[in-house]
Design an enzyme around this catalytic site. Sequence first.
Site, short mmCIF file in Angstrom:
data_model
loop_
_atom_site.label_atom_id
_atom_site.label_comp_id
_atom_site.label_asym_id
_atom_site.label_seq_id
_atom_site.Cartn_x
_atom_site.Cartn_y
_atom_site.Cartn_z
N ASP A 20 70.94 48.85 57.74
CA ASP A 20 72.14 49.66 57.58
C ASP A 20 72.39 49.99 56.11
O ASP A 20 72.01 49.23 55.23
CB ASP A 20 73.37 48.89 58.08
CG ASP A 20 73.46 48.82 59.59
OD1 ASP A 20 72.52 49.26 60.28
OD2 ASP A 20 74.48 48.31 60.09
N ASP A 21 73.06 51.10 55.90
CA ASP A 21 73.70 51.49 54.64
C ASP A 21 72.85 52.31 53.69
O ASP A 21 73.36 52.81 52.70
CB ASP A 21 74.28 50.29 53.87
CG ASP A 21 75.32 49.51 54.66
OD1 ASP A 21 75.74 50.02 55.72
OD2 ASP A 21 75.69 48.41 54.24
N HIS A 71 75.28 56.29 60.68
CA HIS A 71 76.15 55.18 60.25
C HIS A 71 77.39 55.73 59.53
O HIS A 71 77.91 55.10 58.61
CB HIS A 71 75.34 54.24 59.34
CG HIS A 71 75.87 52.86 59.19
ND1 HIS A 71 76.24 52.07 60.27
CD2 HIS A 71 76.06 52.09 58.09
CE1 HIS A 71 76.64 50.89 59.83
NE2 HIS A 71 76.56 50.88 58.52
N HIS A 75 80.51 55.55 55.43
CA HIS A 75 80.59 54.12 55.77
C HIS A 75 82.04 53.72 56.09
O HIS A 75 82.60 52.80 55.51
CB HIS A 75 80.02 53.25 54.65
CG HIS A 75 79.61 51.89 55.11
ND1 HIS A 75 80.43 50.79 54.99
CD2 HIS A 75 78.47 51.45 55.69
CE1 HIS A 75 79.81 49.73 55.47
NE2 HIS A 75 78.61 50.11 55.92
N HIS A 159 70.24 44.93 55.65
CA HIS A 159 70.86 46.04 54.92
C HIS A 159 69.96 46.46 53.77
O HIS A 159 69.53 45.61 52.99
CB HIS A 159 72.23 45.62 54.37
CG HIS A 159 73.22 45.32 55.45
ND1 HIS A 159 73.23 44.13 56.13
CD2 HIS A 159 74.22 46.07 55.97
CE1 HIS A 159 74.21 44.14 57.02
NE2 HIS A 159 74.82 45.31 56.95
#
Length: 189
Positions: A20-21, A71, A75, A159
């Site tokens: 993620d991210d 995503h 965020h 991440h």
Amino acid sequence: MPAITWRMPQEGKSIYLTFDDGPHPEITEWVMDELEKHNAKATFFCVGDNVRKFPETFNNLLQRGHRIGNHTYNHLNGWATDNSTYLNNIELCDEYTHSNLFRPPYGKIGLRQFRAVRKKYQIIYWSILSRDFEAGLDVEESLAYMMDHTTDGSIVLFHDSVKAEKNMKELLPRFLQHFSQQGYSFVTL
């Protein structure tokens, strides 16, 4: 299709790595190189603004056979964001990611948001959280937990972000090595 996916069906020693991210030019590139050492593929839940800023890294993810998920563009925490803003932010991200997979940042999504999102996206959570984003993480404890609880069909969350970089770079190679030696493969969702 289930409303929320927490793990995948057991199909014979498959682990579903997710990140993620990102994308982030240095960190995501490092992750891809590490995955390649184990012939591993992963699903990257990208923040739309990062895709906008780092299109070369994003394109490299695609060229190297990884899968993409949405995503949100910025965020956003669904619990702290009004429905219209949240849903528009997801659609803005989709202009960059073009994916039917969605993971809510922080795992937080309101009920009305969820009902709207599930009409277009498969909502993906995780069964194993690396906790690599925690500043005071005991890496050995996290790794032991991950090794003890990851099984066929597990969706494992790391991440590819600045915040998680230090811990992720300690956890990921050892995790990949351990499960590769156990005969697991790492596949996309």
